[in-house]
Design a protein around this motif. Structure first.
Motif, PDB file in Angstrom:
ATOM      1  N   LYS A 201       4.476   6.500   9.195  1.00 18.90           N
ATOM      2  CA  LYS A 201       4.125   5.212   9.778  1.00 18.90           C
ATOM      3  C   LYS A 201       5.351   4.328   9.856  1.00 18.90           C
ATOM      4  O   LYS A 201       5.487   3.498  10.715  1.00 18.90           O
TER       5      LYS A 201
ATOM      6  N   LYS B 228       6.061   9.015   5.087  1.00 18.55           N
ATOM      7  CA  LYS B 228       5.886   8.336   3.812  1.00 18.55           C
ATOM      8  C   LYS B 228       5.129   9.276   2.904  1.00 18.55           C
ATOM      9  O   LYS B 228       4.205   9.942   3.336  1.00 18.55           O
TER      10      LYS B 228
ATOM     11  N   GLY C 171       1.295  -4.486   2.135  1.00 18.07           N
ATOM     12  CA  GLY C 171       1.013  -3.667   0.952  1.00 18.07           C
ATOM     13  C   GLY C 171      -0.330  -2.971   0.972  1.00 18.07           C
ATOM     14  O   GLY C 171      -0.799  -2.507  -0.061  1.00 18.07           O
TER      15      GLY C 171
ATOM     16  N   SER D 193      -1.184  -0.054   2.472  1.00 17.18           N
ATOM     17  CA  SER D 193      -1.020   1.375   2.155  1.00 17.18           C
ATOM     18  C   SER D 193      -0.609   1.544   0.702  1.00 17.18           C
ATOM     19  O   SER D 193      -1.042   2.483   0.030  1.00 17.18           O
ATOM     20  N   THR D 194       0.216   0.635   0.236  1.00 13.55           N
ATOM     21  CA  THR D 194       0.645   0.706  -1.158  1.00 13.55           C
ATOM     22  C   THR D 194      -0.570   0.643  -2.073  1.00 13.55           C
ATOM     23  O   THR D 194      -0.682   1.402  -3.038  1.00 13.55           O
TER      24      THR D 194
ATOM     25  N   ARG E 198      -2.457   3.894  -2.009  1.00 12.35           N
ATOM     26  CA  ARG E 198      -1.736   4.947  -2.736  1.00 12.35           C
ATOM     27  C   ARG E 198      -1.828   4.737  -4.247  1.00 12.35           C
ATOM     28  O   ARG E 198      -1.880   5.695  -5.002  1.00 12.35           O
TER      29      ARG E 198
ATOM     30  N   GLU F 119      -6.171   3.187   7.677  1.00  8.92           N
ATOM     31  CA  GLU F 119      -6.121   3.135   9.142  1.00  8.92           C
ATOM     32  C   GLU F 119      -6.371   4.517   9.726  1.00  8.92           C
ATOM     33  O   GLU F 119      -5.721   4.940  10.676  1.00  8.92           O
TER      34      GLU F 119
HETATM   35  N1  LIG Z   1       8.383   4.310  -0.368  1.00 11.67           N
HETATM   36  C1  LIG Z   1       8.771   3.054  -0.215  1.00 11.67           C
HETATM   37  N2  LIG Z   1       9.961   2.628  -0.674  1.00 11.67           N
HETATM   38  C2  LIG Z   1      10.353   1.340  -0.542  1.00 11.67           C
HETATM   39  N3  LIG Z   1       9.606   0.387   0.061  1.00 11.67           N
HETATM   40  C3  LIG Z   1       8.422   0.760   0.558  1.00 11.67           C
HETATM   41  C4  LIG Z   1       7.935   2.096   0.433  1.00 11.67           C
HETATM   42  N4  LIG Z   1       6.718   2.159   1.015  1.00 11.67           N
HETATM   43  C5  LIG Z   1       6.453   0.912   1.464  1.00 11.67           C
HETATM   44  N5  LIG Z   1       7.471   0.086   1.188  1.00 11.67           N
HETATM   45  C6  LIG Z   1       7.547  -1.343   1.494  1.00 11.67           C
HETATM   46  O1  LIG Z   1       6.489  -1.978   0.836  1.00 11.67           O
HETATM   47  C7  LIG Z   1       5.931  -2.966   1.656  1.00 11.67           C
HETATM   48  C8  LIG Z   1       4.449  -2.688   1.832  1.00 11.67           C
HETATM   49  O2  LIG Z   1       4.319  -1.483   2.588  1.00 11.67           O
HETATM   50  P1  LIG Z   1       2.915  -0.896   2.979  1.00 11.67           P
HETATM   51  O3  LIG Z   1       3.136   0.345   3.783  1.00 11.67           O
HETATM   52  O4  LIG Z   1       2.082  -0.782   1.780  1.00 11.67           O
HETATM   53  O5  LIG Z   1       2.373  -2.047   3.931  1.00 11.67           O
HETATM   54  P2  LIG Z   1       1.111  -2.022   4.893  1.00 11.67           P
HETATM   55  O6  LIG Z   1       0.422  -3.315   4.720  1.00 11.67           O
HETATM   56  O7  LIG Z   1       0.315  -0.788   4.702  1.00 11.67           O
HETATM   57  O8  LIG Z   1       1.827  -2.007   6.300  1.00 11.67           O
HETATM   58  P3  LIG Z   1       1.292  -1.332   7.663  1.00 11.67           P
HETATM   59  O9  LIG Z   1       0.046  -2.035   8.048  1.00 11.67           O
HETATM   60  O10 LIG Z   1       2.412  -1.593   8.622  1.00 11.67           O
HETATM   61  O11 LIG Z   1       1.081   0.105   7.364  1.00 11.67           O
HETATM   62  C9  LIG Z   1       6.676  -2.959   2.963  1.00 11.67           C
HETATM   63  O12 LIG Z   1       7.654  -3.963   2.898  1.00 11.67           O
HETATM   64  C10 LIG Z   1       7.328  -1.610   2.971  1.00 11.67           C
HETATM   65  O13 LIG Z   1       8.539  -1.660   3.663  1.00 11.67           O
END
Ligand SMILES: Nc1ncnc2c1ncn2[C@@H]1O[C@H](COP(=O)(O)OP(=O)(O)OP(=O)(O)O)[C@@H](O)[C@H]1O
Length: 708
Positions: free
Chosen positions: A357, A363, A509, A511-512, A515, A630
């Protein structure tokens, strides 16, 4: 040793074929550059004069100068020889200036040719549509061709013009000198020429082996999940080992011929000197003077031998390389490499799995099951995570396959989702990245839709209450020791059977969070529990039993449609699969593919179709917690609604990272993640309390995919 050995064999028997193929375009190329060639010859003629004068000057300096007692004359002739040597520098400069007129057009032509060919091939698509060796040809091999061509022109020209000067000098000193020098010289040359063809074949084989090995490594990396899913890892490893052996064997053959070439150089380069020494009495008897002998040695040591040495080196290495590389670039199209293993069947291209993504590298995603993502780049993790290298993949795969065993609450059939026993609706955070909503709001968040809520404190179920499906206690996550936390002191409680939508701007965050809940990411601080069990550090098999995470880019592996659906629940029978197909609205797709026993070819499926298959697989999974990140983004709103409703009806808890407003509206509660504020409640509540949510709904409503 199938294809590469063939390629090598093709090369072995094809050296003259390659020459025949290359010769016409090479002639045309040179014919268009007669001006450059003429200027090059003119500069080179100066080299003939230089070679002639060096030996001749020494001979005359000895005979007519020092031996005749005329030191001045001797010094004068030596000075002439010296000037001839010094004259070499501007000659080389002139030669190099002209050389660019040949090498640069060659390079440009090869690049053009390779780009045209790769584009044409890419446009063909399907099997063999991608030319993985194109980058190697475009960069490495074109440069090899240019360098080899330049070296060849330089040395060939130098040898011809220098040898002409030296032989002319020998002849002018005394014809008997040629009688002694020529036989070993030409003998060595002939031996050298004999090695050229097998050497070219060996070179070709080495290049083919190198390309095949690189290609295999690239394919294996891309198809790692297919290999794992289909159990063809050992087969791919065996093929890799064969290719390594083949590359080593090709290098050994090449080294063998290099040794023969060195012997030829010894014969041609050093035997004439020895012959000249041995023949001194015979030569003296025929009136060859001491000066002429010294001049002859000078010709041999100063001019002929260095020119011969560079010629042999250049012809043997650069010449063979040039022939091989040119034939690869402008000759017939190279054959595509075989697929990675018989189990991958007729699939044209190994499936690459979920695409990233963020950025080109995927990722890392959850451990077990087809949603598995590989750890491809090191990322700062707060706590050690289970590694997803090959061993980890196997373990994860095993977990995915064996996951159903010991899963609690998994039943053979799916029933209507029971109403949650309680809706604690607790969400509280404190800190910078995600902060709690104000306390009074928090106290009511989620309480409005449930009359009698279990008493909760700080977002945690009270002791003695039902176990929460998901519970986050003061969870903080930073992607690096000094990085700003993405989530900060987040408390969240999701009740069993609840449907929670997570919304927020990109990169906030979401996806974070999924996870963390999936257990594939360890929090920097705090605790994540699923069904009452802490997930951090848990083995993939145990995680697989607790939850399923479906990422945005769904993974479909090469196998039958049924295999793909039943991957997380191998014991699922036809009726189970049919139920999933019906519930998810997959029937038309399955029929188009030829039924459950038909092969699913990932490359031939659209992203939406892949998502549908992955969702049906998740539907069948025994784990009670479903995390959709998503996972419906490629579906149209109607299909998305149908899929979500079906997934919500299965017994268990559903957490959806919402792609559309409708997902949030359908959910029991909505969690709005915000950089400074986070709110959780029903759609109506968060609409009232979260300006960000109001903005998001406005955006969704105004967007191209207008929501109901
Ligand atoms: N493996 C990683 N290493 C470092 N930073 C990361 C990593 N994965 C995500 N991030 C950072 O953490 C933050 C949150 O990312 P995340 O993917 O959780 O957001 P999100 O809300 O799911 O975004 P999207 O809707 O675009 O998928 C972002 O700033 C991203 O760049």
């Amino acid at each position: 040793m199938t294809r590469v050995a063939d390629a090598g064999a093709r090369g072995t028997g094809d050296g003259s074929g390659a020459l025949r193929r290359i010769a016409p375009p090479a002639r045309r190329f040179l014919a268009r550059r007669t001006g450059v060639l003429a200027r090059l010859a003119l500069w080179s003629l100066a080299e003939t004069g230089q070679a002639f004068l060096v030996g001749y000057g020494v001979a005359r300096a000895v005979d007519r100068g020092f031996l005749a007692g005329d030191v001045r004359r001797g010094l004068l002739w030596l000075a002439i020889a010296l000037v001839a040597v010094l004259f070499g520098a501007p000659v080389i400069r002139g030669v190099f200036t002209q050389l660019a007129g040949l090498t640069e057009p060659l390079r440009d032509g090869l690049v053009r040719r390779q780009v045209d060919r790769s584009l044409a091939r890419a446009m063909l698509g399907g099997s063999g549509g991608t030319d993985r060796a194109a980058v190697s040809r475009l960069t490495n091999q074109v440069e090899i061709a240019r360098d080899s061509f330049a070296g060849l022109v330089l040395t060939l020209r130098s040898f011809v013009f220098t040898a002409a000067g030296a032989l002319l000098g020998l002849l002018s000193l005394h014809p008997a000198l040629l009688v002694v020098v020529l036989p070993p010289l030409s003998g060595g040359l002939v031996l050298f020429l004999v090695t050229l063809r097998p050497m070219a074949a060996a070179q070709r084989r080495a290049l083919a082996a190198d390309e095949a090995l690189g290609d295999h490594a690239a394919r294996s990396r891309a198809a790692l999940r297919d290999l794992t899913a289909c159990g063809t890892g050992p087969e791919a490893a065996r093929r890799g080992a064969e290719l390594v052996d083949e590359a080593a064997a090709a290098a050994r053959v090449l080294a063998g011929w290099a040794a023969v070439r060195t012997a030829a150089l010894g014969v041609a380069g050093h035997l004439p000197v020895l012959a000249l020494l041995l023949a001194v009495p015979w030569l003296r008897g025929r009136g060859v003077t001491a000066g002429a002998l010294l001049g002859a040695f000078t010709y041999l040591v100063q001019s002929l031998l260095p020119a011969l040495h560079t010629l042999m080196t250049a012809l043997g290495a650069a010449g063979a390389r040039l022939l091989v590389v040119l034939d690869r670039i402008i000759g017939p199209e190279p054959e595509p490499e075989p697929e990675l293993g018989p189990e991958l069947g007729p699939e044209p291209e190994p499936e690459l799995g979920p695409e990233p993504k963020l950025g080109p590298e995927p990722k890392p995603e959850p451990g077990p099951g087809p949603e598995l993502e590989l750890e491809l780049e090191p990322k700062p993790e707060p706590k050690p995570e289970p590694k997803l290298g090959p061993a980890g993949v196997e373990a994860a795969e095993a977990a995915g396959v064996a996951g159903p065993a010991g899963v609690t609450g998994a039943t053979g059939r799916h029933h209507a989702r029971p109403k949650p026993a309680y809706r604690p609706a607790r969400f509280a955070t404190a800190g910078t990245a995600v902060r709690a909503a104000p306390a009074p709001d928090r106290a009511t968040a989620g309480a409005t839709d449930v009359g009698a809520r279990s008493p909760v404190h700080g977002g945690r179920p009270a002791s003695g209450g039902p176990t929460a499906a998901v519970e986050l206690r003061s969870v903080t996550l930073s992607y690096g020791a000094r990085a700003e936390p993405v989530l900060d002191s987040l408390d969240l409680c999701v009740a069993p059977g609840e449907r929670l939508a997570v919304v927020g701007p990109s990169g906030i965050g979401k996806s974070t969070l999924t996870r963390l809940i999936a257990g594939t990411l360890a929090p920097s601080g705090g605790e994540v529990r699923v069904a009452g069990r802490e997930v951090t550090g848990r083995a993939p098999a145990e995680l697989a039993a607790l939850r399923v995470l479906v990422p945005q880019e769904a993974y479909v592996f090469s196998g039958t449609v049924g295999d793909n659906l039943a991957y997380l629940r191998p014991e699922a029978d036809r009726a189970d699969l049919d139920a999933a197909v019906g519930a998810l609205g997959l029937r038309p797709l399955v029929e188009r593919l030829g039924g459950l026993d038909a092969p699913a070819r990932p490359a031939e499926l659209s992203p939406g179709e892949r998502q549908l298959l992955a969702l049906a697989r998740a539907y069948l999974a025994p784990a009670s917690l479903l995390l959709l990140d998503e996972a419906t983004c490629h579906l149209d709103p109607a299909s998305e609604a149908r899929a979500e409703e079906a997934l919500a009806r299965r017994p268990g808890t559903l957490l959806v990272v919402a792609h559309r407003l409708s997902s949030a509206v359908r959910a029991d509660r909505v969690l709005v993640l915000d950089g400074t504020e986070a709110v959780c409640g029903t759609h109506g509540e968060v609409l009232e309390r979260s300006p960000l949510y109001r903005d998001l709904t406005g955006h969704w409503n105004d967007g191209p995919a207008r929501e109901p």
